[in-house]
Design a protein around this motif. Structure first.
Motif, PDB file in Angstrom:
ATOM      1  N   UNK A   7       0.852  -1.188   0.000  1.00 31.23           N
ATOM      2  CA  UNK A   7       0.000   0.000   0.000  1.00 31.23           C
ATOM      3  C   UNK A   7       0.889   1.238   0.000  1.00 31.23           C
ATOM      4  N   UNK A   8       0.683   2.159  -0.921  1.00 33.79           N
ATOM      5  CA  UNK A   8       1.487   3.384  -0.885  1.00 33.79           C
ATOM      6  C   UNK A   8       1.326   4.082   0.470  1.00 33.79           C
ATOM      7  N   UNK A   9       2.409   4.659   0.967  1.00 30.56           N
ATOM      8  CA  UNK A   9       2.370   5.280   2.295  1.00 30.56           C
ATOM      9  C   UNK A   9       1.299   6.356   2.395  1.00 30.56           C
ATOM     10  N   UNK A  10       1.051   7.078   1.310  1.00 36.37           N
ATOM     11  CA  UNK A  10       0.041   8.140   1.340  1.00 36.37           C
ATOM     12  C   UNK A  10      -1.364   7.576   1.543  1.00 36.37           C
ATOM     13  N   UNK A  11      -1.560   6.284   1.225  1.00 35.18           N
ATOM     14  CA  UNK A  11      -2.875   5.656   1.397  1.00 35.18           C
ATOM     15  C   UNK A  11      -3.009   4.915   2.722  1.00 35.18           C
ATOM     16  N   UNK A  12      -1.955   4.914   3.544  1.00 33.07           N
ATOM     17  CA  UNK A  12      -2.004   4.213   4.829  1.00 33.07           C
ATOM     18  C   UNK A  12      -2.663   5.083   5.887  1.00 33.07           C
ATOM     19  N   UNK A  13      -3.297   4.413   6.816  1.00 37.21           N
ATOM     20  CA  UNK A  13      -3.865   5.119   7.961  1.00 37.21           C
ATOM     21  C   UNK A  13      -2.707   5.480   8.903  1.00 37.21           C
ATOM     22  N   UNK A  14      -2.935   6.423   9.811  1.00 42.25           N
ATOM     23  CA  UNK A  14      -1.885   6.746  10.786  1.00 42.25           C
ATOM     24  C   UNK A  14      -1.436   5.510  11.580  1.00 42.25           C
ATOM     25  N   UNK A  15      -2.362   4.638  11.920  1.00 38.58           N
ATOM     26  CA  UNK A  15      -2.007   3.423  12.674  1.00 38.58           C
ATOM     27  C   UNK A  15      -1.124   2.505  11.826  1.00 38.58           C
ATOM     28  N   UNK A  16      -1.430   2.394  10.532  1.00 35.32           N
ATOM     29  CA  UNK A  16      -0.608   1.556   9.649  1.00 35.32           C
ATOM     30  C   UNK A  16       0.790   2.153   9.492  1.00 35.32           C
ATOM     31  N   UNK A  17       0.880   3.475   9.370  1.00 35.98           N
ATOM     32  CA  UNK A  17       2.201   4.112   9.271  1.00 35.98           C
ATOM     33  C   UNK A  17       3.023   3.856  10.528  1.00 35.98           C
ATOM     34  N   UNK A  18       2.364   3.957  11.690  1.00 34.75           N
ATOM     35  CA  UNK A  18       3.058   3.705  12.957  1.00 34.75           C
ATOM     36  C   UNK A  18       3.505   2.243  13.033  1.00 34.75           C
ATOM     37  N   UNK A  19       2.639   1.333  12.629  1.00 40.76           N
ATOM     38  CA  UNK A  19       2.993  -0.091  12.617  1.00 40.76           C
ATOM     39  C   UNK A  19       4.192  -0.326  11.713  1.00 40.76           C
ATOM     40  N   UNK A  20       4.191   0.301  10.551  1.00 39.63           N
ATOM     41  CA  UNK A  20       5.292   0.146   9.608  1.00 39.63           C
ATOM     42  C   UNK A  20       6.601   0.689  10.201  1.00 39.63           C
ATOM     43  N   UNK A  21       6.549   1.864  10.839  1.00 40.15           N
ATOM     44  CA  UNK A  21       7.753   2.425  11.468  1.00 40.15           C
ATOM     45  C   UNK A  21       8.281   1.494  12.563  1.00 40.15           C
ATOM     46  N   UNK A  22       7.373   0.962  13.379  1.00 37.55           N
ATOM     47  CA  UNK A  22       7.785   0.052  14.454  1.00 37.55           C
ATOM     48  C   UNK A  22       8.374  -1.236  13.879  1.00 37.55           C
ATOM     49  N   UNK A  23       7.789  -1.734  12.809  1.00 30.46           N
ATOM     50  CA  UNK A  23       8.283  -2.950  12.166  1.00 30.46           C
ATOM     51  C   UNK A  23       9.683  -2.726  11.605  1.00 30.46           C
ATOM     52  N   UNK A  24       9.892  -1.574  10.992  1.00 29.26           N
ATOM     53  CA  UNK A  24      11.212  -1.254  10.433  1.00 29.26           C
ATOM     54  C   UNK A  24      12.243  -1.147  11.555  1.00 29.26           C
TER      55      UNK A  24
END
Length: 177
Positions: free
Chosen positions: A73-90
């Motif tokens: 999913x392009x980052x611009x289409x992610x919800x704030x929770x998904x962006x946070x999950x992605x940052x934590x995963x990285x």
């Protein structure tokens, strides 16, 4: 995007990065080694795939030095929770990679110490050293007469060894490293 579509996207991305996938992708969040172009049976490539939202993958090609990430999913289409999950995963993946590398480095240093202790001091008359007209202080040779040179870390500790293929003439010793 379905998991099947995400896996197809990630397979295309990894292949474009030069990784050779010999079998189905493993999407368990763990690091998996694979071949790369030119060395398809080697382990010079690695990838990590997460299918839980947001589905993403990371890869590395140690031959080319290429590394990257891809999200389904392009980052611009992610919800704030998904962006946070992605940052934590990285961040977690980066920490896990650093810990894995530290373990490999420690194992290499331990093996280097064992091999160094088994090696004997190299004589100044070693054929390679004699040809180069250099003395042997600090060098050793293995049981087959190959020079063994210490590789030290920033603190001066033994991190690894470099061994030449040049052998001294056979000796009465039969033990080898």
């Amino acid at each position: 995007m379905s998991n099947a579509d995400a896996l197809l996207l990630f397979a295309e991305t990894l292949t474009a990065a030069g990784l050779v996938l010999n079998g189905p992708l493993i999407a368990d969040g763990g690091t998996h080694r694979c071949g790369v172009e030119g060395k398809p049976r080697g382990r010079d490539g690695a990838y990590r795939i997460h299918l839980d939202a947001p589905a993403c993958c990371w890869w590395r090609n140690w031959i080319t030095g290429d590394t990257g990430t891809k999200s389904a999913t392009p980052e611009k289409d992610m919800s704030p929770a998904e962006r946070q999950t992605l940052r934590e995963r990285i961040a977690a993946a980066r920490k896990a990679t650093e810990e894995e590398q530290a373990k490999r480095n420690a194992a290499a240093a331990k093996l280097a110490r064992i091999l160094w202790e088994r090696a004997t001091p190299a004589p100044d008359s070693h054929p390679y050293l004699a040809r180069k007209r250099v003395p042997a202080p600090g060098l050793r040779q293995d049981g087959q007469g190959r020079l063994v040179v210490p590789v030290r870390d920033a603190e001066g500790g033994l991190a690894s060894l470099h061994s030449s293929c040049r052998k001294s003439p056979p000796t009465a010793r039969t033990s080898s490293l």
